[in-house]
Write an enzyme that holds these catalytic residues in place. Sequence first.
Site, mmCIF file in Angstrom:
data_model
loop_
_atom_site.group_PDB
_atom_site.id
_atom_site.type_symbol
_atom_site.label_atom_id
_atom_site.label_comp_id
_atom_site.label_asym_id
_atom_site.label_seq_id
_atom_site.Cartn_x
_atom_site.Cartn_y
_atom_site.Cartn_z
ATOM 1 N N GLY A 50 16.049 -1.570 -2.201
ATOM 2 C CA GLY A 50 15.007 -1.100 -1.290
ATOM 3 C C GLY A 50 13.626 -1.101 -1.911
ATOM 4 O O GLY A 50 13.460 -1.391 -3.102
ATOM 5 N N GLU A 61 -3.197 -6.840 1.696
ATOM 6 C CA GLU A 61 -2.403 -6.917 2.930
ATOM 7 C C GLU A 61 -3.110 -6.305 4.132
ATOM 8 O O GLU A 61 -2.487 -6.102 5.168
ATOM 9 C CB GLU A 61 -1.033 -6.231 2.725
ATOM 10 C CG GLU A 61 -0.091 -7.032 1.850
ATOM 11 C CD GLU A 61 1.314 -6.458 1.738
ATOM 12 O OE1 GLU A 61 1.524 -5.276 2.060
ATOM 13 O OE2 GLU A 61 2.201 -7.203 1.309
ATOM 14 N N GLY A 101 0.821 -1.207 0.000
ATOM 15 C CA GLY A 101 0.000 0.000 0.000
ATOM 16 C C GLY A 101 0.851 1.250 0.000
ATOM 17 O O GLY A 101 0.702 2.132 -0.851
ATOM 18 N N ASP A 155 4.740 -2.566 -7.427
ATOM 19 C CA ASP A 155 4.053 -1.432 -6.780
ATOM 20 C C ASP A 155 4.287 -0.134 -7.555
ATOM 21 O O ASP A 155 3.375 0.686 -7.714
ATOM 22 C CB ASP A 155 4.546 -1.274 -5.337
ATOM 23 C CG ASP A 155 4.279 -2.524 -4.498
ATOM 24 O OD1 ASP A 155 3.265 -3.199 -4.757
ATOM 25 O OD2 ASP A 155 5.086 -2.812 -3.601
HETATM 26 O O1 RIB Z 1 5.779 -5.333 -2.840
HETATM 27 C C1 RIB Z 1 6.852 -5.175 -1.963
HETATM 28 C C2 RIB Z 1 6.361 -5.070 -0.547
HETATM 29 O O2 RIB Z 1 5.760 -6.280 -0.173
HETATM 30 C C3 RIB Z 1 7.437 -4.829 0.490
HETATM 31 O O3 RIB Z 1 7.714 -3.474 0.682
HETATM 32 C C4 RIB Z 1 6.906 -5.552 1.720
HETATM 33 O O4 RIB Z 1 6.643 -4.731 2.785
HETATM 34 C C5 RIB Z 1 5.671 -6.314 1.239
HETATM 35 O O5 RIB Z 1 4.494 -5.690 1.587
#
Ligand code: RIB
Length: 292
Positions: free
Chosen positions: A280, A136, A41, A245
């Site tokens: 990261g 999540e 998120g 993401d």
């Molecule tokens: O998509 C990567 C993310 O997946 C990470 O930052 C970790 O926290 C998990 O949620």
Amino acid sequence: MKKIVCLGSLNLDHVYRVDHFVRPGETLSSAGYSVGCGGKGLNQAVALGRAGAPVMHAGKIGRDGGMLRDTLEKAGVDVSLVAEGETPTGHAVIQVDAKGENAILLFGGANREITEVEIDSALDAAEGGILLLQNEINSIDLVFRRAHDRGIPVAFNFAPFDPEDAARLPLELLSYLIVNEIEGAGVAGVENPEAILATLKSNYPRCRVILTLGKAGSAFLGDDGTMVIIPPFPAEVVDTTSAGDTFIGYLFAGLLEGMALKEAMELATRASAITVSRPGAAESIPFRSELA
Ligand code: RIB
């Protein structure tokens, strides 16, 4: 421009550099360790913010999660709906191997304690815009139903994928579904990209499905029913964490700006190529100016 509200996880990422993922029964020394900001998120909201989109994040942290709120704010994200509770902030233990691939272990923590009142506040904020979710946080099914009742379009990134959730969630209420090949196969029950897209189109005709394919790029089904592939952008892979993401954040930034889906996916592809070239999660997500 329409706004987007990301109702999703915020994690402290504990990242270990390893030669290979630790095997059952093995004790492995890591070559490096760092703590950073993550959570699917948060990463997606940061990507939207760094892309220049009007974005708000809603979610929950514990008393130990201040750096997550700060990171969102610095990315230009409205954090007025990031609540703080007594349960510790969610965290992830991430192994990154020599090839830049990752293996992630999650502890939900505060991410699993979002209340109905907090959900309703996120829905209030999303009126007239789009609500973006990942898998999540708790109560995803309730969010789908309430958003649908209020006419708020929902975009769902089905990650992490869970077969029980797939059987239970009312995916037919979605406006957008974003999945990778494994998640897509889990939802559709078929294997190859074209079959996944065709099956999901037939099962959820009102939902726009975007399929990410890792090193092979991404794909969607064109209006004529044929698969359109967006090729990957060349990149030196250091760490793939948050590449998906970044893709999703930039994809919706492009769509909010009025881009056609293909154009927005091309923008997202360029952004995620930068993400994989750096270590990261949130910290590796580029600013829009870096895409030029
Ligand atoms: O998509 C990567 C993310 O997946 C990470 O930052 C970790 O926290 C998990 O949620």
